[in-house]
Write an enzyme that holds these catalytic residues in place. Structure first.
Site, PDB file in Angstrom:
ATOM      1  N   HIS A 131     -64.620 -69.260  51.773  1.00 58.71           N
ATOM      2  CA  HIS A 131     -65.313 -70.447  51.259  1.00 58.71           C
ATOM      3  C   HIS A 131     -64.415 -71.305  50.379  1.00 58.71           C
ATOM      4  CE1 HIS A 131     -69.184 -69.572  52.993  1.00 58.71           C
ATOM      5  NE2 HIS A 131     -69.141 -68.341  52.534  1.00 58.71           N
TER       6      HIS A 131
ATOM      7  N   SER B  57     -73.769 -65.621  48.804  1.00 60.39           N
ATOM      8  CA  SER B  57     -72.767 -64.782  49.482  1.00 60.39           C
ATOM      9  C   SER B  57     -72.607 -63.422  48.828  1.00 60.39           C
ATOM     10  CB  SER B  57     -71.408 -65.492  49.472  1.00 60.39           C
ATOM     11  OG  SER B  57     -71.477 -66.741  50.117  1.00 60.39           O
TER      12      SER B  57
END
Length: 602
Positions: A531, A423
């Protein structure tokens, strides 16, 4: 003699007045036969919907070109006698008036509008007054629900013709004039208190039963008026598509600055978001794996809405969809909603790997050595997740998407052991520059000394100047095709420079992700919030993970692995909700060792 439908004729503008005056002059002899019932768009039958769209298109084409220089005539617009615009005949007249180009403002250049229509209109004072009247007719009409839906559709179609600026004015009109009616709230509260006092103010079951009707009135009073309009929109059908699709588009039009600074606009934005959340519940969403054989319109939608790693060509899309030699090593999954057909609402891209991926180019542009047979893969790396609808921001279904995909992959490939992301850290550089501007030292003296061996004038540079110098040098490397730098040879100096940056920048990034919070007490970085809220934990920071220009400018090449450990997802989510950022010991050590802070363990 015919009676004009709009008693407050002043608020309707010149076109309505002209129509009424013409009708009054013509008298009963000129009255046309009663207009046929308007085609309503609440049917689920496809042929019915198609006929409705043809009827609406015919109405618009006929009304768009009135006789030049002449008012609307009685034989074109039947204005039946009525007592108020909320009566049945009055609303029918209003339905005719709303599509009139004489009634609306001047046509603007189409380039100023986000809608594909041929023209865009400003929200003139006449049109604003007309819209206000029509909304009131929707909300307080004594006619049928179908009639109200038809009026709402006309309002929506008019909205779609507005410029961006005019749309903001319309939305502000809704927020300011059609919100909660405070007098109704106060009346309902007073009624609750009166009943409670009459029952002696106790908490008995008799008091509770007596309060039920009054509490229902209070709940209804607390509902903004525009919520009924939104529900009417939902039941209509627009040129844009279904009512749900229209509402998603409308919410996406709301100016983020207004949401931040205007409490009434924020209330409208949040209330519509809650309504959409109920309609986009997981039970209504369908998970699909997209392939090169998916409809071309869907594939083009993917290319246009990829928000993390842009796709510049169909060849790039082929690589993402596992076309050719990649076999099934790359996957794309998306959620669809039956009321928004053919539109992937959110999609995630997954790479099957031999181990944890730490560099994005190993996924986007893998070599043959970096490819792995799916049946031998150990890891599933989620490297991009994109929400395609601005109007669905804050509607939480991204977490369900990842969990559903994990379930599908585990069923297909039970040997998979690693479920993690690769990410970006999009807010890191913004925070770092703010820190440099607000405090004396971002880097320690030891770190500045090490960096000073490779950047001139470090000793006399401020932290802001030093950050700019580092960014410039890293941007110069972003066009370098090689990601490997040797300790000896031609790239030795470059290797030593990058090594001098590695520890301090990783420390700062780990501090940012673990400790820096927004006003709500959650991590400031939006990707981290997403997340961690899903139950993942901060597993690893990767240096030189994204050496593209975007990677340098966002996070000085750093990317992050958030790990989804299936046995601890719920536990991690509870910790996150309690204000904790769950991270691996290595991340804690990265912060504690360099900054002198305490080490933590989870």
């Amino acid at each position: 003699t015919a009676v004009v439908v709009i008693r407050a004729v002043g608020v309707m503008g010149g076109a309505a007045r002209a129509a009424g005056e013409e009708l009054q002059r013509a008298g009963p002899a000129a009255a046309a036969p009663a207009a046929p019932a308007l085609s309503l768009v609440n049917s689920n039958d496809d042929s019915h919907q198609q006929q409705n769209r043809r009827d609406h298109a015919h109405d618009r084409s006929r009304l768009a070109s009135p006789r030049s220089g002449q008012p609307m005539l009685a034989d074109e617009y039947r204005l039946d006698s009525c007592e108020s615009p909320t009566d049945s005949s009055g609303t029918r007249a209003l339905l005719k008036l709303i599509n009139s180009s004489q009634l609306f403002g001047a046509v603007q250049d189409a380039e100023t509008s986000s809608t594909p229509r041929e023209c865009a209109r400003e929200l003139t004072e006449d049109m604003r007054a007309t819209m206000r009247l029509l909304i009131n007719a929707c909300l307080h009409s004594t006619t049928s629900e179908l009639e109200a839906i038809s009026i709402a559709v006309r309002i929506g179609e008019a909205y779609l013709q507005l410029t961006r600026v005019a749309r903001q004015r319309f939305l502000r009109l809704l927020a300011e004039e059609f919100g909660v009616r405070q007098h109704r709230v106060q009346e309902a509260i007073d009624k609750c208190l009166q009943i409670s006092n009459a029952q002696g103010g106790d908490n008995s079951s008799a008091t509770a039963a007596a309060l039920v009707p009054a509490q229902a009135e209070l709940r209804e009073a607390l509902q903004p008026q525009y919520m009924r309009l939104f529900r009417l929109f939902n039941n209509g059908f627009f040129d844009l598509g279904s009512g749900v699709k229209f509402l998603v588009s409308l919410r996406g039009d709301i100016d983020p600055t207004a949401v931040k600074n205007d409490a009434l606009v924020k209330g409208l934005y949040d209330n519509l978001g809650e309504l959409l959340s109920t309609w986009f519940d997981l039970a209504f969403l369908e998970l699909k794996q997209l392939t090169w054989d998916s409809p071309a319109s869907v594939l083009q939608y993917l290319m246009q809405h990829e928000a993390v790693h842009r796709m510049d060509s169909w060849e790039e899309l082929q690589r993402r969809l596992a076309k050719g030699t990649l076999g099934l090593r790359r996957r794309v999954y998306a959620f669809f909603h039956p009321r928004v057909p053919g539109v992937p609402l959110i999609f995630v891209e997954v790479a099957l790997t031999a181990s944890l991926a730490t560099r994005i180019n190993h996924i986007l542009k893998p070599t043959e050595e970096q490819l792995v047979d799916p049946v031998e893969a150990k890891g599933a790396i989620f490297y991009s997740i994109s929400n395609t609808q601005n109007g669905l921001r804050g509607v939480s279904f991204g977490n369900f998407l990842i969990k559903k995909v994990v379930g599908n992959l585990r069923a297909e490939l039970p040997q998979l052991q690693i479920f993690a992301t690769l990410s970006p850290v999009p807010a890191f550089m913004t925070w770092l520059r703010e820190e440099a501007e607000s405090r004396q030292a971002v880097f320690t003296s030891k770190e500045r000394e090490a960096i000073g061996d490779h950047i001139a004038s470090v000793a006399t540079s401020t932290d802001c100047q030093l950050l700019s110098a580092i960014e410039d040098k890293l941007l110069a490397l972003s066009n370098n095709q090689s990601e490997e730098y040797e300790e000896e040879g031609e790239t030795q100096a470059l290797f030593l420079f990058l090594e001098s940056l590695k520890a301090p920048l990783l420390r700062l990034c780990a501090t940012f992700l673990r400790d820096v919070k927004n006003p709500q007490g959650k991590p400031r970085d939006p990707v981290a919030r997403f997340h961690l809220n899903n139950g993942a934990f901060l597993y690893q920071l990767n240096w030189l993970a994204n050496t593209s220009k975007k990677g340098v400018q966002e996070s000085f090449t750093i990317m992050v692995n958030y790990a989804y450990q299936l046995s601890s997802i719920d536990h991690n989510h509870r910790l996150y909700c309690a204000g904790h950022v769950v991270c691996a010991n290595s991340v804690d050590l990265m912060v504690g060792k360099e900054s002198g802070g305490e080490e933590r363990s989870h």
